[in-house]
Motif scaffolding. Structure first.
Motif, mmCIF file in Angstrom:
data_model
loop_
_atom_site.group_PDB
_atom_site.id
_atom_site.type_symbol
_atom_site.label_atom_id
_atom_site.label_comp_id
_atom_site.label_asym_id
_atom_site.label_seq_id
_atom_site.Cartn_x
_atom_site.Cartn_y
_atom_site.Cartn_z
ATOM 1 N N UNK A 51 0.917 -1.151 0.000
ATOM 2 C CA UNK A 51 0.000 0.000 0.000
ATOM 3 C C UNK A 51 0.948 1.190 0.000
ATOM 4 N N UNK A 52 1.324 1.651 -1.164
ATOM 5 C CA UNK A 52 2.455 2.559 -1.343
ATOM 6 C C UNK A 52 2.111 3.671 -2.325
ATOM 7 N N UNK A 53 2.994 4.664 -2.419
ATOM 8 C CA UNK A 53 2.897 5.685 -3.464
ATOM 9 C C UNK A 53 4.294 6.125 -3.863
ATOM 10 N N UNK A 54 4.420 6.560 -5.118
ATOM 11 C CA UNK A 54 5.627 7.222 -5.585
ATOM 12 C C UNK A 54 6.814 6.318 -5.842
ATOM 13 N N UNK A 55 7.987 6.944 -5.887
ATOM 14 C CA UNK A 55 9.248 6.268 -6.175
ATOM 15 C C UNK A 55 9.813 5.697 -4.881
ATOM 16 N N UNK A 111 7.796 -15.559 -5.892
ATOM 17 C CA UNK A 111 7.207 -14.963 -4.693
ATOM 18 C C UNK A 111 5.835 -14.374 -5.047
ATOM 19 N N UNK A 112 4.934 -14.330 -4.073
ATOM 20 C CA UNK A 112 3.607 -13.773 -4.303
ATOM 21 C C UNK A 112 3.568 -12.272 -4.069
ATOM 22 N N UNK A 113 2.567 -11.618 -4.666
ATOM 23 C CA UNK A 113 2.428 -10.168 -4.510
ATOM 24 C C UNK A 113 0.958 -9.798 -4.522
ATOM 25 N N UNK A 114 0.545 -8.966 -3.545
ATOM 26 C CA UNK A 114 -0.800 -8.412 -3.542
ATOM 27 C C UNK A 114 -0.697 -6.932 -3.211
ATOM 28 N N UNK A 115 -1.634 -6.144 -3.738
ATOM 29 C CA UNK A 115 -1.497 -4.696 -3.596
ATOM 30 C C UNK A 115 -2.860 -4.041 -3.492
ATOM 31 N N UNK A 116 -2.862 -2.915 -2.767
ATOM 32 C CA UNK A 116 -4.091 -2.184 -2.497
ATOM 33 C C UNK A 116 -4.009 -0.761 -3.037
#
Length: 345
Positions: A105-109, A167-172
């Motif tokens: 749960x991120x933003x930007x660089x 590896x697994x990845x999930x994002x919001x």
């Protein structure tokens, strides 16, 4: 795992398999429940706008933010160990190897540092708080609350390679407002659902499968579950509720769309477009990738449907369950093209 937790897992599996309690899905989940816990790193660094759901208290900067505590709690409830961090230096090959999957749960660089400081009212010579022409208090940087070191280019490369290798990845939500493509930074749009020109996208955007353009006012929007078999998705079919809905672009041509955004009744130029993917899954090499644009407000996380969808995604990305993620984007959202409106720049 305790017998009570085992029953919970079986009950959950039966619910989302849509069949008998002792289904093949339930058997697999029961076996997973008795094995080692899958470890997920929940990364919540903000190099751009920081959402309230991942903002830690100014007076207790080591206390987990709302979404961090939520994922930690439901993870424990369903047999996962969730570790939360805003520290990009976690992304070394040695540390990456310690986790089965990653949640963003991120933003930007994220390669850059983005330390967070307290905001304090700016005062004039008379000691009174200064205000702008709209009467809003003017604030300036105060004491350091917590550090958010960047992952650096090497960390980003190691992370993306790890997903590709399994590896697994999930994002919001704002995870698609992260590591933008070069043309996005210049205000240009790249055509959606297009097999050509994928190399123009940032490699992170290629991995996650789509890119944020803009959002309008929070409002109700209709969702359609085009894959009701994905765990938790059926509960969202014809769901109509308020959220900060994203207008998205640059979809990977191999997306398996789970939920579709129907913007027909939405207001704002950024939503004057045909239905487009809102929640999806895809394979990135050997890695399993899941994304949903939901999660702006805390109450969205508290919806029981959200827990069902999130837990299903956690189980799929860590290999505990198998789900058919055959690409379907060109069948279910054939007109998901951001160039059809002019306000997305």
């Amino acid at each position: 795992m305790s017998q009570l937790n085992r029953r919970d897992v079986l009950k959950f599996a039966g619910l989302f398999a849509g069949g008998a309690l002792l289904s093949p899905l339930a058997d697999r989940l029961a076996q997973a429940a008795d094995g080692p816990k899958k470890r997920i790193l929940f990364f919540t660094k903000s190099s751009g706008f920081q959402h309230s759901a991942i903002t830690r208290p100014a007076d207790a900067p080591t206390k987990l933010a709302f979404a961090e505590q939520y994922l930690t709690d439901i993870g424990a409830k369903h047999g996962f160990e969730v570790v939360c961090s805003k520290d990009g230096t976690m992304f070394t090959p040695e540390n990456i190897a310690k986790f089965d999957a990653f949640a963003f749960y991120t933003t930007g660089d994220l390669t850059k540092d983005s330390d967070k400081y307290a905001s304090v009212p700016k005062k004039g010579p008379d000691g009174k708080a200064l205000k702008d022409d709209k009467g809003k208090a003017i604030v300036e940087k105060g004491a350091l609350l917590w550090k958010e070191p960047g992952m650096g280019d090497a960390g980003k490369a190691a992370f993306l390679e790890a997903i590709k290798q399994g590896k697994g990845f999930m994002a919001f939500h704002s995870a698609t407002d992260t590591f933008h493509s070069a043309k996005h930074q210049k205000g240009e749009l790249i055509r959606d659902v297009d097999d050509k020109g994928q190399d123009a996208f940032d490699p992170y955007i290629q991995m996650i499968g789509g890119e944020f353009i803009v959002h309008g006012a929070q409002q109700k929007s209709l969702l359609k579950a085009v894959d009701p078999k994905f765990p938790g998705a059926k509960a969202y079919d014809n769901a109509d509720f308020s959220e900060e809905w994203y207008s998205l672009k640059n979809f990977a041509p191999d997306l398996h769309v789970i939920l579709v955004q129907d913007p027909a009744k939405m207001t704002g130029p950024m939503y004057q477009r045909k239905p487009f993917p809102e929640t999806w899954a895809r394979m990135h090499g050997k890695g399993r990738v899941f994304y949903t644009s939901m999660g702006h407000r805390e109450d969205v996380w508290q919806r029981p449907e959200f827990e069902g969808l999130v837990v299903g995604a956690m189980q799929w990305i860590t290999g505990q369950i198998e789900v058919d993620v055959t690409p379907n984007i060109k069948q279910v959202t054939p007109d998901a093209d951001a160039k059809q409106f002019a306000a997305g720049k």
